[in-house]
Design a protein around this motif. Structure first.
Motif, PDB file in Angstrom:
ATOM      1  N   THR A  57     -24.266  27.508  60.097  1.00 54.56           N
ATOM      2  CA  THR A  57     -23.032  27.070  60.477  1.00 54.56           C
ATOM      3  C   THR A  57     -23.022  25.642  60.958  1.00 54.56           C
ATOM      4  OG1 THR A  57     -22.964  28.193  62.578  1.00 54.56           O
ATOM      5  CG2 THR A  57     -22.001  29.277  60.720  1.00 54.56           C
ATOM      6  N   VAL A  58     -23.918  25.354  61.847  1.00 58.35           N
ATOM      7  CA  VAL A  58     -23.980  24.007  62.498  1.00 58.35           C
ATOM      8  C   VAL A  58     -24.882  23.198  61.673  1.00 58.35           C
ATOM      9  CG1 VAL A  58     -24.615  22.792  64.704  1.00 58.35           C
ATOM     10  CG2 VAL A  58     -23.690  25.299  64.588  1.00 58.35           C
ATOM     11  N   TYR A  70     -23.957  21.263  50.078  1.00 57.40           N
ATOM     12  CA  TYR A  70     -23.749  22.132  51.258  1.00 57.40           C
ATOM     13  C   TYR A  70     -23.666  23.682  50.710  1.00 57.40           C
ATOM     14  CZ  TYR A  70     -23.295  18.008  53.809  1.00 57.40           C
ATOM     15  OH  TYR A  70     -23.681  16.785  54.594  1.00 57.40           O
ATOM     16  N   VAL A  74     -29.372  18.125  64.029  1.00 57.26           N
ATOM     17  CA  VAL A  74     -29.171  19.357  64.910  1.00 57.26           C
ATOM     18  C   VAL A  74     -29.488  20.542  63.914  1.00 57.26           C
ATOM     19  CG1 VAL A  74     -27.254  20.892  66.036  1.00 57.26           C
ATOM     20  CG2 VAL A  74     -27.494  18.242  66.650  1.00 57.26           C
ATOM     21  N   GLY A  75     -28.889  20.136  62.676  1.00 59.83           N
ATOM     22  CA  GLY A  75     -29.211  21.253  61.454  1.00 59.83           C
ATOM     23  C   GLY A  75     -30.662  21.431  61.224  1.00 59.83           C
ATOM     24  N   VAL A  92     -24.536  21.318  58.996  1.00 57.58           N
ATOM     25  CA  VAL A  92     -23.996  20.201  58.380  1.00 57.58           C
ATOM     26  C   VAL A  92     -24.223  18.878  59.282  1.00 57.58           C
ATOM     27  CG1 VAL A  92     -22.125  21.311  57.226  1.00 57.58           C
ATOM     28  CG2 VAL A  92     -21.734  20.641  59.646  1.00 57.58           C
ATOM     29  N   ILE A  93     -24.595  18.891  60.614  1.00 57.89           N
ATOM     30  CA  ILE A  93     -25.017  17.993  61.484  1.00 57.89           C
ATOM     31  C   ILE A  93     -26.408  17.717  61.302  1.00 57.89           C
ATOM     32  CG2 ILE A  93     -25.187  17.179  64.016  1.00 57.89           C
ATOM     33  CD1 ILE A  93     -23.070  19.284  64.338  1.00 57.89           C
ATOM     34  N   PRO A  94     -26.911  16.503  60.677  1.00 57.85           N
ATOM     35  CA  PRO A  94     -28.119  16.319  60.227  1.00 57.85           C
ATOM     36  C   PRO A  94     -29.344  16.550  61.048  1.00 57.85           C
ATOM     37  CG  PRO A  94     -26.647  14.404  59.647  1.00 57.85           C
ATOM     38  CD  PRO A  94     -25.948  15.094  60.691  1.00 57.85           C
TER      39      PRO A  94
END
Length: 130
Positions: A72-73, A37, A79-80, A75-77
């Protein structure tokens, strides 16, 4: 000044390309997970630098602001991935067209608003008690 605009445009093309690469479902996931990440942190810092430089040039970089949100977002698979694709599209459109759309709506002179003159018939109706 023109050299600065060219440099900013190059930075936008690079950041748009990197966002597009992170938006590819399998490849972007391998890059993000493979770096632990850290790629998201790097892109976050890169977008912040581009936003600051464009603000100093008197412009707004909407695409890189979307890129900050995507980093910033990210990390959500799913949605990212979608946010990286949206950031790539907005950054690349901003790099291609610049602020041409904003400058077309420039207004040179605005007329002041003046009150309408009151007619004599209206004054008589307002004085009537009923």
């Amino acid at each position: 000044m023109e050299c600065r605009q060219g440099s900013l445009r190059t930075l936008k093309w690079v950041s748009g390309g990197l966002e597009a690469m992170l938006g590819i479902p399998f490849i972007g996931g391998l890059i993000v997970i493979g770096t632990g990440y850290n790629a998201l942190w790097l892109m976050l810092a890169f977008h912040i630098v581009v936003v600051v430089l464009t603000a100093r040039a008197g412009r707004v970089s909407k695409g890189n602001i979307v890129g900050i949100v995507a980093s910033t977002v990210g990390v959500i698979p799913v949605v990212g991935m979608l946010l990286h694709i949206a950031a790539a599209i907005t950054i690349l459109l901003d790099a291609a067209f610049g602020n041409r759309i904003i400058t077309r709506t420039h207004v040179e002179r605005v007329e002041p608003i003046r009150p309408r003159p009151v007619r004599k018939e209206q004054e008589r109706k307002e004085d009537h008690p009923f």
